[in-house]
Write an enzyme that holds these catalytic residues in place. Sequence first.
Site, PDB file in Angstrom:
ATOM      1  N   TYR A 195       0.814  -1.211   0.000  1.00  0.00           N
ATOM      2  CA  TYR A 195       0.000   0.000   0.000  1.00  0.00           C
ATOM      3  C   TYR A 195       0.854   1.270   0.000  1.00  0.00           C
ATOM      4  CZ  TYR A 195      -4.278  -2.593   0.432  1.00  0.00           C
ATOM      5  OH  TYR A 195      -5.334  -3.416   0.169  1.00  0.00           O
ATOM      6  N   GLY A 196       2.061   1.156  -0.530  1.00  0.00           N
ATOM      7  CA  GLY A 196       2.913   2.326  -0.619  1.00  0.00           C
ATOM      8  C   GLY A 196       2.891   2.940  -2.004  1.00  0.00           C
ATOM      9  N   HIS A 197       2.111   2.352  -2.911  1.00  0.00           N
ATOM     10  CA  HIS A 197       2.084   2.812  -4.299  1.00  0.00           C
ATOM     11  C   HIS A 197       1.363   4.150  -4.414  1.00  0.00           C
ATOM     12  CE1 HIS A 197       2.318   2.380  -8.591  1.00  0.00           C
ATOM     13  NE2 HIS A 197       2.758   1.133  -8.497  1.00  0.00           N
ATOM     14  N   ALA A 198       1.863   4.978  -5.320  1.00  0.00           N
ATOM     15  CA  ALA A 198       1.183   6.253  -5.579  1.00  0.00           C
ATOM     16  C   ALA A 198      -0.216   6.006  -6.135  1.00  0.00           C
ATOM     17  CB  ALA A 198       1.996   7.052  -6.587  1.00  0.00           C
TER      18      ALA A 198
END
Length: 209
Positions: A195-198
Amino acid sequence: WKGLEAMPKDSHPMFMLDTAILAMQRESKLVKAHTAGMPKTDYWKPTLEDSLDLLARIPGIAAGVYRMRFKKGPRIAPKKGLGWAENYARMLGVPDKSGEFADCMRLYLVLHCDHEGGNVSAHTCHLVGSALSDAYYSVSAGLNGLAGPLHGLANQECLGWILELKKQFGGVPTDEQLTKFAWDTLNGGKVIPGYGHAVLRVTDPRFAA
């Protein structure tokens, strides 16, 4: 293969794949052509050959690493006439009478090929290649970036996070349990893997698939 077999038994598969690619660097056609004095306008030709060699070999190496690292038995040779993804699925040795696994692998590989634009590994590969390093060095460098937990390793860590979640709650958690587990992760100074994706302007095709 002798080099891979000599590694510690708990070596990470990415380390093993990366090492195998570096071990093939001595076969680079670009290096031989550059050493022989090829005009720079023709460098793309041996670079293409190196890239095609790598593309042809990587499925067999990756499948062999999987079978070696997880004790699945001897390596499985490629079969002439099969597609790239289909051969990879076959060499992994996963039972697949219906062909569904091979279809899933084809989809998985196509989606990731489409995804590799400006991320860490693609950028690193381009950067190292800009120094006229051959495809073996460049792809190896890209894999080193891919191995990081904020890039390719997030895939593995996300699965580990979900398995730990199921283990803690004895199966699928309730909404309240999931919320608490997520906050416990964040309050512990860690990230929720995956869940670190832009936020993208266009939906990532991997999500839709």
